[in-house]
Design a protein around this motif. Structure first.
Motif, short mmCIF file in Angstrom:
data_model
loop_
_atom_site.label_atom_id
_atom_site.label_comp_id
_atom_site.label_asym_id
_atom_site.label_seq_id
_atom_site.Cartn_x
_atom_site.Cartn_y
_atom_site.Cartn_z
N LEU A 229 28.08 87.73 15.23
CA LEU A 229 28.34 86.31 15.46
C LEU A 229 29.02 86.12 16.81
N ALA B 58 34.85 88.50 16.39
CA ALA B 58 33.73 87.95 17.14
C ALA B 58 34.16 87.55 18.55
N ARG C 57 29.86 85.30 7.59
CA ARG C 57 29.49 86.71 7.47
C ARG C 57 28.30 86.89 6.53
N LEU D 190 38.65 81.95 13.92
CA LEU D 190 37.40 82.58 13.48
C LEU D 190 37.13 83.86 14.27
N ARG E 77 39.28 86.51 12.73
CA ARG E 77 38.89 86.93 11.38
C ARG E 77 37.56 87.68 11.38
N LEU E 78 36.66 87.28 12.25
CA LEU E 78 35.32 87.87 12.26
C LEU E 78 35.19 89.06 13.22
N SER F 53 31.40 91.83 15.88
CA SER F 53 30.53 91.00 15.06
C SER F 53 29.25 90.60 15.79
N ALA G 4 34.90 81.78 7.45
CA ALA G 4 34.66 83.16 7.88
C ALA G 4 33.73 83.92 6.93
N LYS G 5 34.05 83.93 5.65
CA LYS G 5 33.22 84.68 4.70
C LYS G 5 31.81 84.12 4.61
#
Length: 271
Positions: free
Chosen positions: A32, A80, A258, A74, A77-78, A30, A254-255
């Motif tokens: 992020l 990152a 993104r 996070l 999920r990402l 990511s 998370a969404k």
């Protein structure tokens, strides 16, 4: 500010103390890039219990309750990268510059910290050089490496806040704060994307406080100075004081994160 040569003088951490820095998913794909400066409650053996009762170390004064769990969830999920810090903010606040009065606090939200009374200049430098400095060196090195590899970075600093300040009675009656100072690009986009998918949640910009050069370190140093988009996220800690809440809020965030990143990357302006 202490120099790197002060390393030869440091003596706060001993062999049995944990490293202050934890790196999670360093090769995450990511754009992020996550940090969590107040993740832990560790205290160096040399400082004992700081003179603070165990129940006080469970409060927001010692660490950001739930922030580590949210940050780790996070990162997963990402996909990152995340860098977090293990020591209590009552030892040294790793999101304050060295010259800030509350970099090492005498009291926090009505609770005295006896071990911080009459801390010598040398002892103050030692805490900074051994705990604060390694965290921010790790963040800077990671961001430098990403830049050298041509990888875009958007900085997200993960925190939590208490619903009620014990000393003043101040009430924070909202769930999420998105903070910035000179550059609101990511915070403003995230506010929009988060509200769209979480209409039941109250989101405020620059609450419960406003980022500035003395009340914060990560955003001014690693975000503003580099010119990369950034946001400091504050989640109310009664919502994330267990694993279920931490996972729920990571899912909520998370969404929108993104989407906010995609918006900025699609309208990139490198002037």
């Amino acid at each position: 500010m202490p120099s790197l040569t002060d390393r030869d003088m440091t003596r706060v951490l001993t062999a049995g103390d944990p490293d202050p820095v934890v790196r999670v998913n360093s090769t995450g794909a990511s754009s992020l890039f996550l940090t969590c400066e107040h993740a832990g409650r560790a205290v160096p053996a040399s400082l004992g219990d700081l003179g603070v009762a165990p129940e006080e170390m469970e409060r927001h004064i010692a660490y950001d309750v739930g922030a580590e769990g949210v940050a780790r969830a996070l990162a997963e999920r990402l996909d990152a990268a995340l860098i977090l810090q293990r020591y209590s903010r009552l030892v040294i606040d790793c999101n304050r510059p060295f010259e800030a009065k509350d970099c090492i606090v005498l009291q926090s939200d009505g609770t005295p910290v006896p071990a911080n009374v009459d801390v010598s200049d040398a002892a103050r430098r030692a805490r900074y050089v051994e705990i604060h400095q390694p965290l921010h060196e790790a963040i800077a090195t990671a961001l430098d490496q990403r830049q050298a590899a041509g990888k875009r970075s958007l900085l997200v600093s993960v925190h939590s806040f208490t619903p009620v300040m014990r000393a003043t009675g101040a009430v924070r009656d909202f769930e999420l704060g998105l903070l910035y100072n000179r550059d609101g690009r990511l915070a403003e986009r995230l506010a929009e994307t988060f509200r769209a998918s979480n209409p039941d949640v109250t989101v405020k910009l620059n609450a419960p406080y406003h980022v500035d050069d003395l009340s914060d370190y990560t955003i001014p140093v690693h975000g503003e100075r580099r010119g990369i988009p950034h946001v400091l996220i504050e989640v109310r800690n009664d919502l994330i004081n267990d694993v279920r809440g931490q996972q729920e809020w990571a899912e909520r965030l998370a969404k929108p994160l993104r989407l906010a990143a995609a918006i900025l990357e699609g309208t990139r302006d490198d002037h």
